[in-house]
Design a protein around this motif. Structure first.
Motif, PDB file in Angstrom:
ATOM      1  N   THR A  64      37.350  73.328  -7.246  1.00 33.22           N
ATOM      2  CA  THR A  64      37.526  73.306  -5.796  1.00 33.22           C
ATOM      3  C   THR A  64      37.822  74.668  -5.192  1.00 33.22           C
ATOM      4  O   THR A  64      37.655  74.860  -3.989  1.00 33.22           O
ATOM      5  CB  THR A  64      38.666  72.346  -5.425  1.00 33.22           C
ATOM      6  OG1 THR A  64      39.873  72.765  -6.092  1.00 33.22           O
ATOM      7  CG2 THR A  64      38.338  70.914  -5.870  1.00 33.22           C
ATOM      8  N   ALA A  65      38.295  75.640  -5.984  1.00 32.38           N
ATOM      9  CA  ALA A  65      38.609  76.967  -5.446  1.00 32.38           C
ATOM     10  C   ALA A  65      37.338  77.655  -4.962  1.00 32.38           C
ATOM     11  O   ALA A  65      36.253  77.469  -5.531  1.00 32.38           O
ATOM     12  CB  ALA A  65      39.299  77.816  -6.507  1.00 32.38           C
ATOM     13  N   LYS A  66      37.469  78.441  -3.910  1.00 34.07           N
ATOM     14  CA  LYS A  66      36.325  79.165  -3.357  1.00 34.07           C
ATOM     15  C   LYS A  66      36.732  80.596  -3.012  1.00 34.07           C
ATOM     16  O   LYS A  66      36.538  81.070  -1.897  1.00 34.07           O
ATOM     17  CB  LYS A  66      35.773  78.433  -2.128  1.00 34.07           C
ATOM     18  CG  LYS A  66      35.157  77.080  -2.457  1.00 34.07           C
ATOM     19  CD  LYS A  66      34.513  76.432  -1.238  1.00 34.07           C
ATOM     20  CE  LYS A  66      33.838  75.116  -1.612  1.00 34.07           C
ATOM     21  NZ  LYS A  66      33.180  74.493  -0.436  1.00 34.07           N
ATOM     22  N   ASN A  67      37.297  81.282  -4.007  1.00 32.35           N
ATOM     23  CA  ASN A  67      37.768  82.650  -3.810  1.00 32.35           C
ATOM     24  C   ASN A  67      36.790  83.700  -4.315  1.00 32.35           C
ATOM     25  O   ASN A  67      36.871  84.859  -3.916  1.00 32.35           O
ATOM     26  CB  ASN A  67      39.115  82.850  -4.506  1.00 32.35           C
ATOM     27  CG  ASN A  67      40.211  81.985  -3.913  1.00 32.35           C
ATOM     28  OD1 ASN A  67      40.294  81.842  -2.700  1.00 32.35           O
ATOM     29  ND2 ASN A  67      41.054  81.404  -4.765  1.00 32.35           N
ATOM     30  N   SER A  68      35.878  83.326  -5.209  1.00 28.48           N
ATOM     31  CA  SER A  68      34.949  84.280  -5.810  1.00 28.48           C
ATOM     32  C   SER A  68      33.718  84.416  -4.921  1.00 28.48           C
ATOM     33  O   SER A  68      32.719  83.708  -5.088  1.00 28.48           O
ATOM     34  CB  SER A  68      34.546  83.830  -7.218  1.00 28.48           C
ATOM     35  OG  SER A  68      33.698  84.772  -7.818  1.00 28.48           O
ATOM     36  N   VAL A  69      33.797  85.348  -3.963  1.00 24.07           N
ATOM     37  CA  VAL A  69      32.709  85.491  -2.992  1.00 24.07           C
ATOM     38  C   VAL A  69      32.124  86.898  -2.992  1.00 24.07           C
ATOM     39  O   VAL A  69      31.308  87.225  -2.131  1.00 24.07           O
ATOM     40  CB  VAL A  69      33.189  85.134  -1.564  1.00 24.07           C
ATOM     41  CG1 VAL A  69      33.710  83.705  -1.505  1.00 24.07           C
ATOM     42  CG2 VAL A  69      34.237  86.121  -1.067  1.00 24.07           C
ATOM     43  N   PHE A  70      32.515  87.751  -3.952  1.00 22.50           N
ATOM     44  CA  PHE A  70      31.977  89.108  -3.945  1.00 22.50           C
ATOM     45  C   PHE A  70      30.469  89.091  -4.240  1.00 22.50           C
ATOM     46  O   PHE A  70      29.970  88.279  -5.013  1.00 22.50           O
ATOM     47  CB  PHE A  70      32.696  90.003  -4.950  1.00 22.50           C
ATOM     48  CG  PHE A  70      32.648  89.538  -6.370  1.00 22.50           C
ATOM     49  CD1 PHE A  70      31.579  89.841  -7.190  1.00 22.50           C
ATOM     50  CD2 PHE A  70      33.691  88.790  -6.905  1.00 22.50           C
ATOM     51  CE1 PHE A  70      31.531  89.412  -8.505  1.00 22.50           C
ATOM     52  CE2 PHE A  70      33.658  88.357  -8.226  1.00 22.50           C
ATOM     53  CZ  PHE A  70      32.577  88.671  -9.022  1.00 22.50           C
ATOM     54  N   ARG A  71      29.767  90.000  -3.592  1.00 18.15           N
ATOM     55  CA  ARG A  71      28.322  90.119  -3.736  1.00 18.15           C
ATOM     56  C   ARG A  71      27.935  90.348  -5.191  1.00 18.15           C
ATOM     57  O   ARG A  71      28.512  91.187  -5.874  1.00 18.15           O
ATOM     58  CB  ARG A  71      27.853  91.290  -2.876  1.00 18.15           C
ATOM     59  CG  ARG A  71      26.419  91.684  -3.045  1.00 18.15           C
ATOM     60  CD  ARG A  71      26.076  92.838  -2.116  1.00 18.15           C
ATOM     61  NE  ARG A  71      26.406  94.141  -2.675  1.00 18.15           N
ATOM     62  CZ  ARG A  71      26.192  95.291  -2.027  1.00 18.15           C
ATOM     63  NH1 ARG A  71      25.739  95.282  -0.797  1.00 18.15           N
ATOM     64  NH2 ARG A  71      26.479  96.444  -2.601  1.00 18.15           N
ATOM     65  N   ALA A  72      26.937  89.609  -5.668  1.00 18.92           N
ATOM     66  CA  ALA A  72      26.473  89.767  -7.047  1.00 18.92           C
ATOM     67  C   ALA A  72      24.977  89.485  -7.099  1.00 18.92           C
ATOM     68  O   ALA A  72      24.429  88.782  -6.246  1.00 18.92           O
ATOM     69  CB  ALA A  72      27.223  88.838  -7.992  1.00 18.92           C
ATOM     70  N   PRO A 226      38.856  90.542  -7.322  1.00 21.23           N
ATOM     71  CA  PRO A 226      39.148  91.717  -6.501  1.00 21.23           C
ATOM     72  C   PRO A 226      39.616  91.315  -5.106  1.00 21.23           C
ATOM     73  O   PRO A 226      39.254  90.253  -4.595  1.00 21.23           O
ATOM     74  CB  PRO A 226      37.804  92.444  -6.434  1.00 21.23           C
ATOM     75  CG  PRO A 226      36.785  91.358  -6.628  1.00 21.23           C
ATOM     76  CD  PRO A 226      37.415  90.395  -7.588  1.00 21.23           C
ATOM     77  N   THR A 227      40.437  92.171  -4.496  1.00 22.84           N
ATOM     78  CA  THR A 227      40.926  91.909  -3.142  1.00 22.84           C
ATOM     79  C   THR A 227      40.568  93.022  -2.163  1.00 22.84           C
ATOM     80  O   THR A 227      40.829  92.885  -0.965  1.00 22.84           O
ATOM     81  CB  THR A 227      42.459  91.733  -3.144  1.00 22.84           C
ATOM     82  OG1 THR A 227      43.074  92.927  -3.638  1.00 22.84           O
ATOM     83  CG2 THR A 227      42.882  90.558  -4.010  1.00 22.84           C
ATOM     84  N   GLN A 228      39.996  94.120  -2.650  1.00 24.29           N
ATOM     85  CA  GLN A 228      39.558  95.159  -1.727  1.00 24.29           C
ATOM     86  C   GLN A 228      38.353  94.676  -0.928  1.00 24.29           C
ATOM     87  O   GLN A 228      37.604  93.812  -1.371  1.00 24.29           O
ATOM     88  CB  GLN A 228      39.197  96.428  -2.483  1.00 24.29           C
ATOM     89  CG  GLN A 228      40.413  97.129  -3.092  1.00 24.29           C
ATOM     90  CD  GLN A 228      40.040  98.393  -3.836  1.00 24.29           C
ATOM     91  OE1 GLN A 228      39.157  98.367  -4.687  1.00 24.29           O
ATOM     92  NE2 GLN A 228      40.704  99.489  -3.527  1.00 24.29           N
ATOM     93  N   GLY A 234      41.119  86.933   2.702  1.00 22.54           N
ATOM     94  CA  GLY A 234      41.627  87.820   1.664  1.00 22.54           C
ATOM     95  C   GLY A 234      40.756  87.893   0.437  1.00 22.54           C
ATOM     96  O   GLY A 234      41.113  88.553  -0.542  1.00 22.54           O
ATOM     97  N   ASN A 235      39.588  87.227   0.460  1.00 25.36           N
ATOM     98  CA  ASN A 235      38.668  87.263  -0.679  1.00 25.36           C
ATOM     99  C   ASN A 235      37.740  88.466  -0.557  1.00 25.36           C
ATOM    100  O   ASN A 235      37.087  88.656   0.469  1.00 25.36           O
ATOM    101  CB  ASN A 235      37.837  85.982  -0.734  1.00 25.36           C
ATOM    102  CG  ASN A 235      38.694  84.755  -0.957  1.00 25.36           C
ATOM    103  OD1 ASN A 235      39.588  84.766  -1.789  1.00 25.36           O
ATOM    104  ND2 ASN A 235      38.425  83.695  -0.208  1.00 25.36           N
ATOM    105  N   SER A 236      37.665  89.251  -1.622  1.00 18.75           N
ATOM    106  CA  SER A 236      36.844  90.458  -1.582  1.00 18.75           C
ATOM    107  C   SER A 236      35.365  90.110  -1.529  1.00 18.75           C
ATOM    108  O   SER A 236      34.874  89.257  -2.275  1.00 18.75           O
ATOM    109  CB  SER A 236      37.120  91.329  -2.803  1.00 18.75           C
ATOM    110  OG  SER A 236      36.309  92.488  -2.779  1.00 18.75           O
ATOM    111  N   GLN A 237      34.630  90.810  -0.657  1.00 23.98           N
ATOM    112  CA  GLN A 237      33.197  90.604  -0.547  1.00 23.98           C
ATOM    113  C   GLN A 237      32.393  91.650  -1.329  1.00 23.98           C
ATOM    114  O   GLN A 237      31.171  91.634  -1.301  1.00 23.98           O
ATOM    115  CB  GLN A 237      32.783  90.631   0.927  1.00 23.98           C
ATOM    116  CG  GLN A 237      33.443  89.534   1.744  1.00 23.98           C
ATOM    117  CD  GLN A 237      33.027  89.564   3.200  1.00 23.98           C
ATOM    118  OE1 GLN A 237      32.018  88.975   3.588  1.00 23.98           O
ATOM    119  NE2 GLN A 237      33.803  90.253   4.013  1.00 23.98           N
ATOM    120  N   PHE A 238      33.114  92.533  -2.032  1.00 23.38           N
ATOM    121  CA  PHE A 238      32.424  93.592  -2.763  1.00 23.38           C
ATOM    122  C   PHE A 238      33.197  93.919  -4.036  1.00 23.38           C
ATOM    123  O   PHE A 238      34.426  94.042  -3.999  1.00 23.38           O
ATOM    124  CB  PHE A 238      32.312  94.851  -1.898  1.00 23.38           C
ATOM    125  CG  PHE A 238      31.565  95.977  -2.567  1.00 23.38           C
ATOM    126  CD1 PHE A 238      30.190  95.980  -2.610  1.00 23.38           C
ATOM    127  CD2 PHE A 238      32.245  97.025  -3.165  1.00 23.38           C
ATOM    128  CE1 PHE A 238      29.495  97.008  -3.237  1.00 23.38           C
ATOM    129  CE2 PHE A 238      31.560  98.060  -3.784  1.00 23.38           C
ATOM    130  CZ  PHE A 238      30.189  98.044  -3.823  1.00 23.38           C
TER     131      PHE A 238
END
Length: 302
Positions: A64-72, A226-228, A234-238
């Motif tokens: 259910t977590a949706k924190n991993s949103v960094f571009r890949a 990552p949080t940058q 607060g989820n890192s997009q990069f």
């Protein structure tokens, strides 16, 4: 030169792309026609899978977590065997592979009309969809590859350790040692609770025969997401975009590591009346803010 080709004609729910190789035999003065290294499947559309970061793919954690949103993105990486120059090996990451397929509950489902990203049934289901680093081999100096006519569901993978069959591996880099051992490094969610928390590690796979692989965990502990460059939650997009690997002396993996917290001078300290003190902070989603720093580690490889 190996590269991804997204200009692929698909029908129905199929959404595969191609990994191609273009060869120069005169030091880059001219190049031959593209050769198909392998078909592959891009990571899932982030907006559809995670509800954030439109127009990019990402490595969604399971559950259910949706924190991993960094571009890949999946991409090819490989090299020429120095002990056999006719042998060209390319690694290609793919979301549909021998371990992540329809029998596991992972099904390609076309593209998102709003973003153009790949859709899958099973992207958030543990044990279903997962990304793998596939292996495609040419023994005729790049004229053709084992993946040229082989379905990605049947290609061998370098991720063969216990726990890797149902988890994600991505952002790989590959190189040969001087003695002809193939080394591949990559981010890996096969350890601890990485698959559901989104935490990650670095693993290195090595093989001297391209049929059996030794997998070594390069990180001593999992690194948090990552949080940058965060979004409103607060989820890192990069996050880095690539890893690196040198195999001239062992397998020296290079990656962006997030285990160190983002430390700053605590407010009200560092004055004549208050000695300096270090503080850390949390993002709106509760994740501890962290830095991205370059780490490396040597893994033995003959």
């Amino acid at each position: 030169m190996a590269y991804a080709n997204y200009n692929t004609t698909n029908t129905g729910s199929d959404n595969h792309s191609q990994g191609l190789l273009t060869k120069s035999a005169d030091g880059g003065q001219s190049f031959g026609a593209p050769v198909r290294v392998s078909d592959y499947y891009e990571l899932p559309d982030c907006l559809a899978a995670q509800g954030a970061d439109a127009f990019v793919a990402c490595v969604s954690e399971k559950g259910t977590a949706k924190n991993s949103v960094f571009r890949a993105a999946n991409y090819p990486s490989g090299g020429v065997n120095p002990t056999n120059p006719n042998q060209v090996v390319v690694t290609v990451a793919s979301y549909i592979n021998r371990d992540s397929n329809e029998s596991n509950g992972c099904t390609p489902n076309g593209v998102n009309p709003a973003t153009g990203g790949n859709l899958y049934t099973g992207a958030k289901t543990a044990g279903a969809c997962n990304n793998k680093i596939m292996l495609s081999v040419s023994n005729n100096a790049g004229a053709s590859f084992t993946g040229s006519t082989t379905n990605p569901r049947l290609l061998p993978v370098v991720n063969t350790a216990k726990g890797q069959a149902t988890t994600d591996q991505w952002f790989q880099w590959a190189a040969f040692t001087p003695r002809g051992t193939l080394a591949t490094s990559y981010y890996d969610r096969a350890y601890g609770s990485d698959e559901t928390t989104g935490d990650m590690d670095i693993s290195v796979s090595t093989s001297s025969n391209l049929s059996s692989f030794k997998v070594t965990r390069a990180t001593s502990a999992s690194m948090p997401l990552p949080t940058q460059f965060p979004d409103a939650d607060g989820n890192s997009q990069f996050f880095g975009d690539y890893t690196g690997l040198s195999a001239l002396s062992g397998a020296n993996a290079l990656w962006s590591d997030t285990r160190n917290p983002d430390a700053f001078l605590c407010p009200g300290t560092g004055t004549s009346s208050a000695p300096p003190a270090l503080c850390t902070g949390a993002e709106p989603n509760g994740l501890l803010a962290n830095d991205q720093q370059i780490y490396t580690r040597m893994t033995p490889a003959s």
